[in-house]
Design a protein around this motif. Structure first.
Motif, PDB file in Angstrom:
ATOM      1  N   GLY B 246       0.342  -1.916  -2.629  1.00 41.57           N
ATOM      2  CA  GLY B 246       1.083  -3.052  -3.195  1.00 41.57           C
ATOM      3  C   GLY B 246       1.719  -2.716  -4.533  1.00 41.57           C
ATOM      4  O   GLY B 246       2.712  -3.332  -4.935  1.00 41.57           O
ATOM      5  N   ALA B 247       1.159  -1.730  -5.227  1.00 44.45           N
ATOM      6  CA  ALA B 247       1.722  -1.332  -6.526  1.00 44.45           C
ATOM      7  C   ALA B 247       2.895  -0.367  -6.352  1.00 44.45           C
ATOM      8  O   ALA B 247       3.454   0.115  -7.331  1.00 44.45           O
ATOM      9  N   GLY B 248       3.244  -0.082  -5.096  1.00 44.26           N
ATOM     10  CA  GLY B 248       4.396   0.783  -4.869  1.00 44.26           C
ATOM     11  C   GLY B 248       4.055   2.262  -4.845  1.00 44.26           C
ATOM     12  O   GLY B 248       4.941   3.104  -4.769  1.00 44.26           O
ATOM     13  N   SER B 294       0.717  10.476 -13.088  1.00 45.76           N
ATOM     14  CA  SER B 294       0.758   9.037 -13.417  1.00 45.76           C
ATOM     15  C   SER B 294       0.247   8.214 -12.242  1.00 45.76           C
ATOM     16  O   SER B 294      -0.439   7.213 -12.424  1.00 45.76           O
ATOM     17  N   GLU B 295       0.529   8.646 -11.003  1.00 45.38           N
ATOM     18  CA  GLU B 295       0.029   7.889  -9.848  1.00 45.38           C
ATOM     19  C   GLU B 295      -1.475   8.044  -9.676  1.00 45.38           C
ATOM     20  O   GLU B 295      -2.159   7.108  -9.248  1.00 45.38           O
TER      21      GLU B 295
END
Lengths: 493, 493
Positions: B246-248, B294-295
């Motif tokens: 959902g956060a892409g 970052s992911e």
């Protein structure tokens, strides 16, 4: 009364009895308004025009045609550039642009259900507040319809990273040429059964008419960075493109314009591109911030190493739009520097760019015309604009000849006759240059499975329609020695 | 002598006269070795086995079958889990595993041309030194063949990010059921004409046999990060999956195992997963270093927020392999805790995970069996393992019933009867639960276009074969009132 005019009269009568009175147009002047799409030099006035507003009306029109053996052609906004929506003189033109509601938007499920007449850009306008958008972005996106995008498997500047329309359609409701309704596709990944949906998208209206599309929405990227790079010539710019892609960077878009295209854009919108540039690149990167920052630095470096003498990174949305303004205006802008032009659409391997551009220049010089180049450099999709003056005797023919020679040039380098504009009426004649007769016949087996009488957009895509009936046996069972047929030995891009 | 045995004798004689002597197997004991694929409980001994080594031999076998109206079935390594390569008792089994050269590797063009019997993993082994790999990675990739991957449109843990086999096949050479050879697909993006290639991939052997595949190579990602997260239960792990997606973030893989699957894996390979975990997630991120870093931080945070009590980030390749060892051994490992089991394959919307897992537990309890869950959580592709003991009377039936009920449960939640194992022999009966008769008939129009006599892998995919002939008119032309057929109203995933 000829056979056709008898059928036309019968179909018209039936349409009038089943459709709203304002939905059936027979007045010659009003019909003539629909005599072409974006390929302006092919014009045919349809026998009857139907303005369809829902699925029942589309089905009624198709069934009337089927019963009387009359051809039909579907049309959205008519922005197509290959004559895919060119009407049939003895047929019905079904205009879909009034069938245009966005039926459902589900951000959580990343999908929207839309009518075929919905304008491409409207989907993103509706979903952007929720953080989503519809990725395919043909230049005509402010006016072209989803139904047309589906028929032509439309692309756009950002399809390099995100894929063509086929990658963004989850399911379709379709009226088939025999007047039935079907749903193609499911929303499950890797659904069982045949991928009929995949064959339908890009079939250019020859397998029926889509009456509803469930499309995929993408999340708006966290970050977008755009820069403009000026080069001395297209060779240097092309080398930079190869270096960027070769480094594993997939920009959202990477577009090139040559000197003549820049000149046209400056004349039209004063885009203020780097002075003296023989070529510019517009490079856009999108995604998570950290990724975009690192790719931006790398892409900029590749451009400098290949001779970029000026690089402008857009500081904000306004600057980004200024960069894109020149690129997006280029086609129309060409009208400022030439009374007439032909837009060509071909594909070549990226690595062949420098040679193809040089040879194209030679072809133009030989033909006494000029060619401006604006194109999707990342996937080798060229859009040469062949400029000419119709008032000068012989120039139109010379331009047409040069335009055809450019397609041959693309094929010679292992490319394709069309990147995103489709085959339509315009390029059916070129299909045998790219596919063998057997290859074309194989494709038409599918045509025959859905449209055995050939009434759905006849004359488009295939140069010679297949006679549908028994599957032909082209060789005896004991003839084991046939060599395989192959498609043109095209390179990967 | 029956009709079939007469035809079998004629085909055998013809095969013996055209193929090498060791390529035709008629000895009953040797034929019996090919009586099933990975779906072990369906067994049929083929009438004749052909060991094909090149395209001419495949074509000769198909032409012999066509001439005498005998069915044929192609088989690679026989690792399929839906009985797609189940032989026909009166037919020819064409074994492709000896047809296995890598013909061409072009790193610059990011493609490889391979025979259908090439093992999936061999492509990546060959191309990895140049920095490329073949993305589809079914669990059986050390042994399964590309031909089988194409037939089943195979997936794998990393298909969440990179797509199924269909996204990685550029073109195919095919022997069609009428004994012809064709090339499907081109290497140009958005090539003109119908996407016949797309319809062929995943057609489970019902449209012919692929004899050569040009596949796409991806660049080895710059960085890979893998972590293991332990949760109290599957609800918490499922919520973390939804939060990440959902956060892409699109992880390369996001896999879940429940307590019973963890128990099995521990028993088999001592993978040392977090003690007391009711569920674990294996999350893998790949791409440019800056993006992955970052992911990784974001994904880890989402796991912690949803109750992960332990997170282990692999420090190097060895630790990454240790994390994957438990997941990859899970299917086989189940043998340690149960004498028998059925592997199910269904799809649900990600958001339905918690409820479906709870109801599945209830179904298992009701049936007196246990269900272990190992699955591709990112795209909702469940692989429930229904455990039973065949020695206990009634347990096999109970397991079969529970397994079927799980499929109904998936459909009830808007899912699919198969995520990646295919329909084959096993699930043809379930197709009408997902598609209407009209939908199935539409798909079979394509079958009829290529295989009008139904000799290519008959009995698979479709519960009822279509009688091919004239396209039926199922309604009169004046019947405009039919409601549209629709596929199951499945959710997007």
């Amino acid at each position: 009364m000829s056979d056709a005019s008898g059928s036309i009269a019968a179909v018209t009568e039936r349409l009038r009895s089943t459709l709203p009175s304002d939905a059936v147009i027979t007045d010659p002047t009003r019909r003539a308004a629909y005599d072409c799409d974006g390929l302006l030099h092919y014009r045919v006035t349809p026998a009857v025009v139907v303005l369809a507003r829902d699925t029942d009306q589309v089905q009624a029109a198709v069934q009337a045609c089927m019963t009387h053996g009359l051809p039909f052609v579907a049309r959205g906004s008519g922005t197509g550039l290959s004559g895919g929506a060119l009407p049939h003189a003895d047929g019905v033109l079904i205009v879909m642009s009034g069938f245009r509601e966005i039926r459902e938007v589900s951000a959580r499920d990343q999908r929207a259900v839309v009518d075929p007449g919905v304008i491409n850009l409207q989907i993103s306008q509706r979903t952007r507040p929720d953080g989503y958008y519809f990725a395919p972005d043909p230049s005509s996106q402010q006016i072209c319809t989803i139904g047309g995008n589906v028929a032509e498997n439309s692309g756009g500047a950002h399809c390099l990273k995100y894929g063509f329309t086929a990658a963004h359609v989850l399911s379709l409701d379709v009226v088939t040429p025999d007047g039935d309704r079907f749903a193609f596709g499911t929303r499950a990944p890797d659904a069982p059964g045949y991928d009929v949906l995949g064959a339908f998208v890009g079939s250019e209206g020859t397998l029926g008419i889509a009456t509803s599309a469930t499309v995929r929405l993408l999340r708006t990227p966290e970050t977008v960075q755009t820069f403009l790079a000026g080069f001395a010539d297209t060779d240097a710019a092309g080398a930079a493109v190869s270096a960027i892609i070769g480094a594993g960077i997939v920009p959202a878009a990477i577009e090139m314009m040559d000197a003549l295209a820049i000149e046209a854009a400056e004349a039209a919108v004063a885009c203020n591109y780097p002075a003296g540039a023989g070529a510019v690149l517009v490079v856009e990167l999108d995604g998570p911030g950290a990724e975009v920052d690192s790719e931006l630095a790398a892409a900029e470096q590749h451009c400098r190493e290949h001779g970029a003498f000026e690089i402008r990174i857009a500081a904000d949305d306004q600057e980004r739009q200024a960069i894109w303004r020149g690129r997006k205006s280029a086609f129309a802008a060409v009208g400022r520097i030439s009374p007439d032009y032909i837009v060509q659409d071909g594909v070549i391997p990226r690595t062949a760019l420098p040679e193809v551009l040089r040879r194209m220049k030679q072809l133009a010089d030989d033909g006494g015309v000029r060619v401006a180049n604006v194109f999707h450099a990342g996937d080798g999709n060229l859009h040469p604009l062949v400029l000419f003056d119709d008032a000068v005797p012989g120039q139109a023919d010379a331009a047409e000849e040069t335009s055809g020679a450019i397609i041959d040039l693309c094929l010679e380098h292992g490319g394709s006759i069309t990147g995103e504009h489709g085959v339509g009426s315009d390029k059916a004649k070129h299909m045998p240059k790219m596919f063998t007769e057997d290859d074309l016949d194989t494709m038409q087996r599918i045509r025959c499975a859905f449209d055995p009488t050939g009434i759905s957009n006849p004359g488009k895509v295939f140069p010679t329609p297949r006679l549908c009936g028994e599957v032909p046996r082209r060789h005896s069972a004991s003839d084991d020695s046939r060599t395989p047929t192959t498609t043109a030995g095209v390179e990967i891009f």
